[in-house]
Design an enzyme around this catalytic site. Structure first.
Site, short mmCIF file in Angstrom:
data_model
loop_
_atom_site.label_atom_id
_atom_site.label_comp_id
_atom_site.label_asym_id
_atom_site.label_seq_id
_atom_site.Cartn_x
_atom_site.Cartn_y
_atom_site.Cartn_z
N GLY A 179 0.81 -1.20 0.00
CA GLY A 179 0.00 0.00 0.00
C GLY A 179 0.85 1.26 0.00
O GLY A 179 1.88 1.33 0.66
N GLY A 180 0.42 2.26 -0.77
CA GLY A 180 1.09 3.54 -0.76
C GLY A 180 2.30 3.67 -1.65
O GLY A 180 3.04 4.66 -1.55
N LYS A 223 0.50 2.09 -6.82
CA LYS A 223 -0.19 1.10 -7.67
C LYS A 223 -1.27 1.77 -8.51
O LYS A 223 -1.38 1.52 -9.71
CB LYS A 223 -0.82 0.00 -6.81
CG LYS A 223 0.13 -0.82 -6.00
CD LYS A 223 -0.58 -1.99 -5.33
CE LYS A 223 -1.75 -1.55 -4.46
NZ LYS A 223 -1.32 -0.73 -3.32
N ASP A 271 -9.40 -3.04 -5.14
CA ASP A 271 -8.92 -2.56 -3.84
C ASP A 271 -10.10 -2.00 -3.07
O ASP A 271 -10.78 -1.09 -3.55
CB ASP A 271 -7.86 -1.48 -4.07
CG ASP A 271 -7.18 -1.05 -2.78
OD1 ASP A 271 -7.68 -1.42 -1.69
OD2 ASP A 271 -6.16 -0.36 -2.86
N GLU A 280 12.33 1.14 -0.13
CA GLU A 280 12.29 1.07 1.32
C GLU A 280 12.15 -0.39 1.73
O GLU A 280 11.66 -1.22 0.96
CB GLU A 280 11.15 1.91 1.89
CG GLU A 280 11.32 3.40 1.65
CD GLU A 280 10.20 4.22 2.27
OE1 GLU A 280 9.33 3.64 2.96
OE2 GLU A 280 10.18 5.45 2.06
#
Length: 408
Positions: free
Chosen positions: A36-37, A40, A64, A236
């Protein structure tokens, strides 16, 4: 036109773009997923906008629960395909693939087959949801679009969704063995059904339809010429970890995943690092510039720092001259000192972020560079909303030549 499979067989370096995907006109399902985030929805919407210029008809379908394609396209959508403003062949819809939350494709909970199946396969958690997914995908397969782009939920939900065909097949096989093992199965079925008479032929037909739907979905998933999965991540830890997990699961299910979009990448020029003209014209400009990027001390050597400007302001004020002569220059030097300190702080934070990213960019390169189209997308200063901005994002997706910027 060569396929992605042929590119792998040729052993050529894979282009850092989605151009090969866009040019594979046999593709009918394109899934876009990741943590998430990570972007996408932006990626799926940009793909759909670009495909609308190449295909006869395109459907952008969000599975989603936290639907965002309406925000990206600045338009409201529901569980019915709706024409996107400004297009004649691009449609979008938002639907939850869960049986418990979907409305249009929900497996009916009527007395009879729905109740019987729920009771008989209750020992298999998730089978009811898998049945709903089969109903949904069976409807999707019959939709008259040349390509469907799926904006999926975060990784965990997506993996469960992709595993539904196998889970449903397991449940239906168990149901078949129960039928063959117990001669009085239909009497039990009829007792479940209450007043409604359930014919054995009707039961067998519905089970057969569900199995055919499950098989059809699985065959589509496993055909790289018709179905592919685009993984989106950011440099990340959690995102890189989930991407590795996602790709492993896709491989386990036999689903093609040849493209990885690495979003929100800081390139040297994004942090104000100097790039020579020869670096800018090189395909490896990002890496070359990073190798010769200036340090904090070299920036100070290139011009006065904040401390020097503050000292200059004090010297100006100490001169035996009237305030009206030295004051404006002193204030200007003080303002310049404050601005330089702000820039130095921002540059330092950007460099820290780049150093953090470089560790994960190196991991992404080591893991995927040889076998995937790895597409780095720079961190953008503004939100990508509206068709024009989505088209700009699509242009970055289809334009190769960028390389992952490594640490200096």
């Amino acid at each position: 036109m060569s396929t992605r499979i042929e590119e792998f067989e040729d052993g050529e370096e894979l282009e850092s773009s989605l151009q090969s995907l866009l040019e594979t006109d046999t593709l009918r399902w394109i899934f876009v997923g990741g943590k998430g985030g990570v972007g996408k929805t932006t990626t799926s919407c940009a793909l759909a906008v670009e495909l609308a210029a190449r295909r006869e008809s395109v459907l952008l379908l969000s599975t989603d629960p936290a639907h965002n394609i309406g925000d990206a396209l600045r338009q409201k959508f529901n569980n019915t395909p709706t024409l996107v403003d400004g297009f004649s062949n691009l449609y979008a819809m938002e639907i939850d693939a869960s049986i418990n939350e979907s409305h249009e494709f929900k497996l009916k909970q009527e007395e009879g087959f729905g109740k019987i199946m729920k009771d008989l396969v209750s020992a298999f958690p998730g089978v009811d949801e898998a049945m709903g997914f089969a109903e949904l995908m069976q409807s999707v397969q019959t939709m008259p679009y040349s390509v469907i782009v799926f904006d999926t939920a975060p990784t965990g939900h997506t993996l469960r969704l992709l595993g539904f065909p196998a889970l449903l097949e397991k449940g239906l096989s168990k149901f078949g063995s129960m039928q063959s093992s117990f001669g009085g199965i239909m009497q039990m079925v009829q007792s479940f059904a209450g007043d409604q008479q359930v014919q054995e032929e009707d039961m067998q037909q519905k089970v057969s339809n569900l199995r055919a739907a499950s098989t059809g979905v699985r065959e589509m998933f496993e055909d790289p010429t018709r179905c592919t999965f685009v993984c989106v991540c950011i440099p990340e830890f959690l995102s890189v970890y989930e991407t590795e997990r996602l790709i492993q699961e896709l491989c386990k299910h036999g689903i093609d995943s040849s493209h990885i979009v690495v979003n929100q990448v800081l390139f040297p020029e994004d942090c104000g690092e100097l790039i020579s003209p020869e670096d800018a014209s090189s395909s490896s400009s990002a890496s070359a510039a990073a190798a010769r990027a200036p340090t904090a001390s070299s920036l100070e050597d290139d011009g006065p720092g904040a401390a020097e400007l503050e000292a200059l302001a004090e010297q100006l004020r100490s001169l035996p001259l009237p305030e009206e002569q030295t004051g404006p220059m002193a204030r200007l030097a003080e303002q310049a000192a404050r601005r330089v300190r702000e820039l130095e702080k921002g540059w330092s934070m950007c460099q820290k972020k780049r150093r953090m990213q470089s560790k994960y960019l190196a991991q992404i390169s080591d893991l995927y560079k040889e076998d995937f189209h790895v597409v780095p997308i720079p961190m953008l200063g503004d939100e990508v909303r509206g068709v024009d901005r989505l088209q700009e994002f699509a242009n970055m997706l289809k334009t190769g030549g960028r390389v992952l910027p490594m640490s200096r």
